[in-house]
Design an enzyme around this catalytic site. Structure first.
Site, PDB file in Angstrom:
ATOM      1  N   ASN A 136       0.857  -1.182   0.000  1.00 26.42           N
ATOM      2  CA  ASN A 136       0.000   0.000   0.000  1.00 26.42           C
ATOM      3  C   ASN A 136       0.900   1.240   0.000  1.00 26.42           C
ATOM      4  O   ASN A 136       1.454   1.612   1.025  1.00 26.42           O
ATOM      5  CB  ASN A 136      -0.887  -0.044   1.268  1.00 26.42           C
ATOM      6  CG  ASN A 136      -1.808   1.154   1.368  1.00 26.42           C
ATOM      7  OD1 ASN A 136      -1.882   1.969   0.451  1.00 26.42           O
ATOM      8  ND2 ASN A 136      -2.507   1.265   2.486  1.00 26.42           N
ATOM      9  N   TRP A 137       1.023   1.844  -1.171  1.00 25.28           N
ATOM     10  CA  TRP A 137       1.944   2.980  -1.315  1.00 25.28           C
ATOM     11  C   TRP A 137       1.348   4.293  -0.806  1.00 25.28           C
ATOM     12  O   TRP A 137       2.001   5.328  -0.854  1.00 25.28           O
ATOM     13  CB  TRP A 137       2.383   3.129  -2.783  1.00 25.28           C
ATOM     14  CG  TRP A 137       3.327   2.055  -3.245  1.00 25.28           C
ATOM     15  CD1 TRP A 137       3.908   1.086  -2.476  1.00 25.28           C
ATOM     16  CD2 TRP A 137       3.836   1.857  -4.580  1.00 25.28           C
ATOM     17  NE1 TRP A 137       4.734   0.293  -3.242  1.00 25.28           N
ATOM     18  CE2 TRP A 137       4.709   0.752  -4.541  1.00 25.28           C
ATOM     19  CE3 TRP A 137       3.643   2.505  -5.798  1.00 25.28           C
ATOM     20  CZ2 TRP A 137       5.382   0.276  -5.679  1.00 25.28           C
ATOM     21  CZ3 TRP A 137       4.307   2.037  -6.927  1.00 25.28           C
ATOM     22  CH2 TRP A 137       5.170   0.936  -6.860  1.00 25.28           C
ATOM     23  N   LYS A 138       0.105   4.270  -0.420  1.00 25.35           N
ATOM     24  CA  LYS A 138      -0.560   5.462   0.136  1.00 25.35           C
ATOM     25  C   LYS A 138      -0.229   6.700  -0.718  1.00 25.35           C
ATOM     26  O   LYS A 138      -0.219   6.622  -1.941  1.00 25.35           O
ATOM     27  CB  LYS A 138      -0.140   5.638   1.597  1.00 25.35           C
ATOM     28  CG  LYS A 138      -0.379   4.359   2.413  1.00 25.35           C
ATOM     29  CD  LYS A 138      -0.264   4.548   3.890  1.00 25.35           C
ATOM     30  CE  LYS A 138      -0.481   3.216   4.597  1.00 25.35           C
ATOM     31  NZ  LYS A 138      -0.572   3.332   6.036  1.00 25.35           N
ATOM     32  N   HIS A 146      -9.925   0.826   4.298  1.00 27.82           N
ATOM     33  CA  HIS A 146      -8.689   1.068   5.062  1.00 27.82           C
ATOM     34  C   HIS A 146      -8.999   2.021   6.223  1.00 27.82           C
ATOM     35  O   HIS A 146      -9.806   2.945   6.072  1.00 27.82           O
ATOM     36  CB  HIS A 146      -7.615   1.657   4.144  1.00 27.82           C
ATOM     37  CG  HIS A 146      -6.267   1.680   4.794  1.00 27.82           C
ATOM     38  ND1 HIS A 146      -5.908   2.648   5.698  1.00 27.82           N
ATOM     39  CD2 HIS A 146      -5.222   0.820   4.719  1.00 27.82           C
ATOM     40  CE1 HIS A 146      -4.673   2.396   6.138  1.00 27.82           C
ATOM     41  NE2 HIS A 146      -4.241   1.284   5.550  1.00 27.82           N
ATOM     42  N   GLU A 178      -5.866  -5.298  10.229  1.00 30.47           N
ATOM     43  CA  GLU A 178      -4.892  -4.259  10.586  1.00 30.47           C
ATOM     44  C   GLU A 178      -5.318  -3.566  11.876  1.00 30.47           C
ATOM     45  O   GLU A 178      -6.200  -2.687  11.842  1.00 30.47           O
ATOM     46  CB  GLU A 178      -4.834  -3.207   9.479  1.00 30.47           C
ATOM     47  CG  GLU A 178      -4.456  -3.739   8.135  1.00 30.47           C
ATOM     48  CD  GLU A 178      -3.850  -2.634   7.260  1.00 30.47           C
ATOM     49  OE1 GLU A 178      -2.669  -2.732   6.974  1.00 30.47           O
ATOM     50  OE2 GLU A 178      -4.562  -1.683   6.917  1.00 30.47           O
ATOM     51  N   GLY A 187       1.719   2.297  10.736  1.00 32.08           N
ATOM     52  CA  GLY A 187       2.684   3.388  10.596  1.00 32.08           C
ATOM     53  C   GLY A 187       3.820   3.358  11.617  1.00 32.08           C
ATOM     54  O   GLY A 187       4.710   4.190  11.574  1.00 32.08           O
ATOM     55  N   GLY A 210       2.611  -1.102   4.432  1.00 35.94           N
ATOM     56  CA  GLY A 210       2.590   0.322   4.091  1.00 35.94           C
ATOM     57  C   GLY A 210       3.999   0.852   3.896  1.00 35.94           C
ATOM     58  O   GLY A 210       4.639   0.584   2.878  1.00 35.94           O
TER      59      GLY A 210
END
Ligand code: PGA
Length: 260
Positions: free
Chosen positions: A9-11, A96, A166, A172, A235
């Site tokens: 997930n490259w956000k 998400h 998650e 993060g 992430g």
């Protein structure tokens, strides 16, 4: 034996299509030596065509990071399932926690799942508690998220569904703050139990259950060996090719079958 699955997930971390394409190409080169793991890259919408081009003729698949709950029409700023599909995605992340925090409800998530299914996209459904409570109340929150998302006419078949568990408090952070493998395993078993209510045990076992939240090279091995997961949703560590490759290598390890 089912292959492991890792979703990157490259956000909004990767912003330029040159950077995205270069990262995808580097992964493509290194992945040719790695069997036993399927990889899905989830770039931001405008980067999807470039990344999809960079990985064409490989097994790497592309996912959107979200999609509209609407099918089409006067919806300024929205991106439909069909648009995603037409730009090169075959999957989409739904629900998400960063989007739920912006106001997406279980109802919205359900509508998005319906649209994703109609467009033929594989659905990567994110669930997870904001806090872990000693009473175990977080389990019922996770169960509610699952049951609400998968109820009604838009429910995807097991073959089109991936669950990404998650815990929001781990997202993060660094590996030291991730959930421990034994706790992940406990949650995964619980999720499989809820999935079995809807899909029956045999079908439920075909649905990959990923773990996400502070997955780094340092903890990927133990999470795969003892967490009972089918793979990961990664992430920040997915934007560093060396770190991501170490995670993929850990995920491809055949020490334990994720499906009991
Ligand atoms: P993280 O993010 O790996 O940076 O914790 C995971 C996610 O939000 O999907």
């Amino acid at each position: 034996m089912a292959k492991r699955l890792v979703v990157a997930n490259w956000k909004m971390y990767i912003e330029r299509h040159e950077t995205a394409a270069a990262l995808a190409k580097e992964l493509k080169r290194k992945l040719s030596k790695l069997t036993g793991v399927d990889v899905v890259l989830a770039p931001a919408f405008p980067l999807i065509p470039a990344v999809s081009m960079a990985v064409r003729k490989t097994s790497v698949r592309i996912a959107g990071q979200t999609l509209s709950k609407f099918e089409d029409g006067a919806r300024t700023g929205e991106v439909s399932g069909l648009m995603l599909k037409n730009s090169g995605a075959s999957a989409v992340i739904v629900g998400h926690s960063e989007r739920r925090a912006e106001g997406e409800s279980d109802e919205d998530v359900r509508a998005q799942i319906k649209q994703a299914g109609a467009a033929g996209l594989r659905i990567i459904l994110c669930i997870g508690e904001a806090e872990r409570e000693a009473s175990g109340a977080h389990f019922s929150l996770v169960a509610d998220q699952l049951r609400r998302a998968l109820s009604g006419e838009g429910r995807p078949p097991a073959s089109k569904l991936v669950i990404a568990y998650e815990p929001v408090w781990a997202i993060g952070k660094s590996a030291a703050f991730a959930m421990k493998p034994a706790e992940v395993e406990e949650s995964v078993l619980y999720i499989r139990k809820i999935l079995a209510e809807t899909y029956g045990r045999a079908e439920a076992l075909r649905i990959p259950v990923l773990y996400g939240g502070a997955v780094e090279p340092e903890n990927a091995g133990e999470l795969i060996a003892d967490g009972g997961v089918s793979g990961f949703l990664v992430g920040h560590a997915s934007t560093d090719p060396a770190a991501f490759l170490r995670i993929l290598t850990a995920a491809a390890s055949r020490k334990q079958d994720p499906h009991p």
